[in-house]
Design an enzyme around this catalytic site. Structure first.
Site, PDB file in Angstrom:
ATOM      1  N   LYS A   1      64.528 -12.874 -76.044  1.00  0.00           N
ATOM      2  CA  LYS A   1      63.679 -13.988 -76.604  1.00  0.00           C
ATOM      3  C   LYS A   1      64.367 -14.672 -76.479  1.00  0.00           C
ATOM      4  O   LYS A   1      64.116 -15.751 -77.586  1.00  0.00           O
ATOM      5  CB  LYS A   1      62.499 -13.446 -77.848  1.00  0.00           C
ATOM      6  CG  LYS A   1      61.501 -12.195 -77.115  1.00  0.00           C
ATOM      7  CD  LYS A   1      60.291 -12.742 -78.404  1.00  0.00           C
ATOM      8  CE  LYS A   1      59.329 -11.656 -78.017  1.00  0.00           C
ATOM      9  NZ  LYS A   1      59.759  -9.741 -78.442  1.00  0.00           N
TER      10      LYS A   1
ATOM     11  N   ASP B   1      66.772 -21.907 -77.536  1.00  0.00           N
ATOM     12  CA  ASP B   1      67.156 -22.950 -78.197  1.00  0.00           C
ATOM     13  C   ASP B   1      67.479 -24.088 -77.281  1.00  0.00           C
ATOM     14  O   ASP B   1      66.693 -24.182 -76.334  1.00  0.00           O
ATOM     15  CB  ASP B   1      68.717 -22.310 -78.584  1.00  0.00           C
ATOM     16  CG  ASP B   1      69.492 -22.433 -79.783  1.00  0.00           C
ATOM     17  OD1 ASP B   1      69.600 -23.832 -79.881  1.00  0.00           O
ATOM     18  OD2 ASP B   1      70.138 -21.943 -80.944  1.00  0.00           O
TER      19      ASP B   1
ATOM     20  N   THR C   1      51.785 -11.151 -79.016  1.00  0.00           N
ATOM     21  CA  THR C   1      50.548 -11.192 -79.631  1.00  0.00           C
ATOM     22  C   THR C   1      50.135 -10.704 -80.505  1.00  0.00           C
ATOM     23  O   THR C   1      48.988 -10.283 -81.092  1.00  0.00           O
ATOM     24  CB  THR C   1      50.474  -9.600 -78.446  1.00  0.00           C
ATOM     25  OG1 THR C   1      51.983  -9.197 -78.122  1.00  0.00           O
ATOM     26  CG2 THR C   1      50.432  -9.714 -77.135  1.00  0.00           C
TER      27      THR C   1
ATOM     28  N   ARG D   1      54.758   1.651 -80.524  1.00  0.00           N
ATOM     29  CA  ARG D   1      54.340   2.660 -81.496  1.00  0.00           C
ATOM     30  C   ARG D   1      53.471   3.690 -80.451  1.00  0.00           C
ATOM     31  O   ARG D   1      53.731   4.530 -81.390  1.00  0.00           O
ATOM     32  CB  ARG D   1      54.795   1.566 -82.848  1.00  0.00           C
ATOM     33  CG  ARG D   1      55.225   1.577 -83.641  1.00  0.00           C
ATOM     34  CD  ARG D   1      54.423  -0.002 -84.781  1.00  0.00           C
ATOM     35  NE  ARG D   1      54.064  -0.673 -83.809  1.00  0.00           N
ATOM     36  CZ  ARG D   1      53.706  -2.190 -84.389  1.00  0.00           C
ATOM     37  NH1 ARG D   1      54.288  -1.703 -85.599  1.00  0.00           N
ATOM     38  NH2 ARG D   1      53.789  -2.791 -83.441  1.00  0.00           N
TER      39      ARG D   1
END
Ligand code: C5P
Length: 242
Positions: free
Chosen positions: A60, A63, A118, A210
């Site tokens: 991600k 900058d 999300t 997960r």
């Protein structure tokens, strides 16, 4: 276009390799994020590629354009299949990233933009980020900006995938995290959906962490995820035929 389940390896290096050892028949497409990359460095990408997995490097980037361009150039030396940057960095930053990623010896990876995480809910959007547009309009706005900058697609919740395809075309990739089986908990995710709903909504790839990695039997959970995602896709096709 091939639709895949991407497994998020949000864990330490040794744990990630032991986790992948459990898969005998399948070679899951995996996501290497900040935790794994920052703790193990580029070698973990090389090792996982050597084992035959496709890799989504989810760092991600966000900058100033020059810094992101140079960072992308450094990452392009790795054989990655997909990588992420933040659309919030703006068009110039996204274009600089594209330039950097195109400079490597392995060919251009798919570059996708994060729209809104999300884990971001409406309260956070309005109060913390001071954004008054709706979540969906914000996500669509970022998706169009990413498409105009030449990116391959976006990260978005399942709930936005259908509209993004309508606005940006069906070739524009939608990669959706926040996936949970209907019978497991949401953890810190706010905009969750099941693999079936993701398939029905036309999401191209789903990112599952997960729900697979913390399952009692991760291989079984991974297979269930693929089955349910494909079932959702079949339901969408049938609906489209009506
Ligand atoms: O464990 P869980 O399935 O919630 O993991 C989701 C993964 O997707 C995490 O690695 C997280 O960093 C990533 N992600 C996300 N939301 C985004 C972009 C990436 O949850 N918008």
């Amino acid at each position: 276009m091939e639709k895949t389940v991407i497994t998020a390896l949000d864990m330490r290096g040794e744990e990630a390799l032991l986790f992948l050892d459990r898969f005998r028949e399948e070679k899951p497409y995996v996501k290497i994020g900040m935790q794994l990359f920052y703790s193990e460095g580029p070698d973990i990408v090389r090792e996982i590629k050597k084992r035959g997995h496709r890799v989504f490097l989810d760092l991600k980037l966000h900058d100033i354009p020059n810094t992101v361009g140079k960072a992308a150039e450094a990452l392009a030396k790795l054989d990655i299949d997909m990588c992420s940057i933040h659309a919030a960095g703006g068009r110039e930053m996204m274009e600089a990233a594209m330039g950097g990623f195109s400079s490597g010896p392995f060919g251009m990876p798919k570059v996708i933009a994060v729209t809104q995480l999300t884990s971001t809910g409406m309260r956070m959007l309005k109060e913390d980020l001071l954004i008054n547009a709706s979540m969906e309009d914000t996500v669509i706005h970022y998706a169009i900006a990413a498409k105009n900058a030449g990116l391959s697609g976006v990260v978005c919740s399942v709930w936005e995938a259908e509209r993004i395809h309508r606005e940006c075309g069906t070739d524009f990739l939608t990669v959706s995290p926040g996936i949970r089986f209907y019978d497991t908990k949401a953890d810190d995710q706010k905009r969750v959906s099941s693999p079936i709903d993701a398939g029905k909504a036309g999401a191209d790839h789903i990112v599952v962490g997960r729900a697979v990695t913390k399952a009692e039997d991760p291989v079984k959970a991974y297979k269930r995820c693929i089955e349910e995602f494909e079932k959702g896709q079949r339901m969408k096709i049938r609906k489209g035929d009506e």
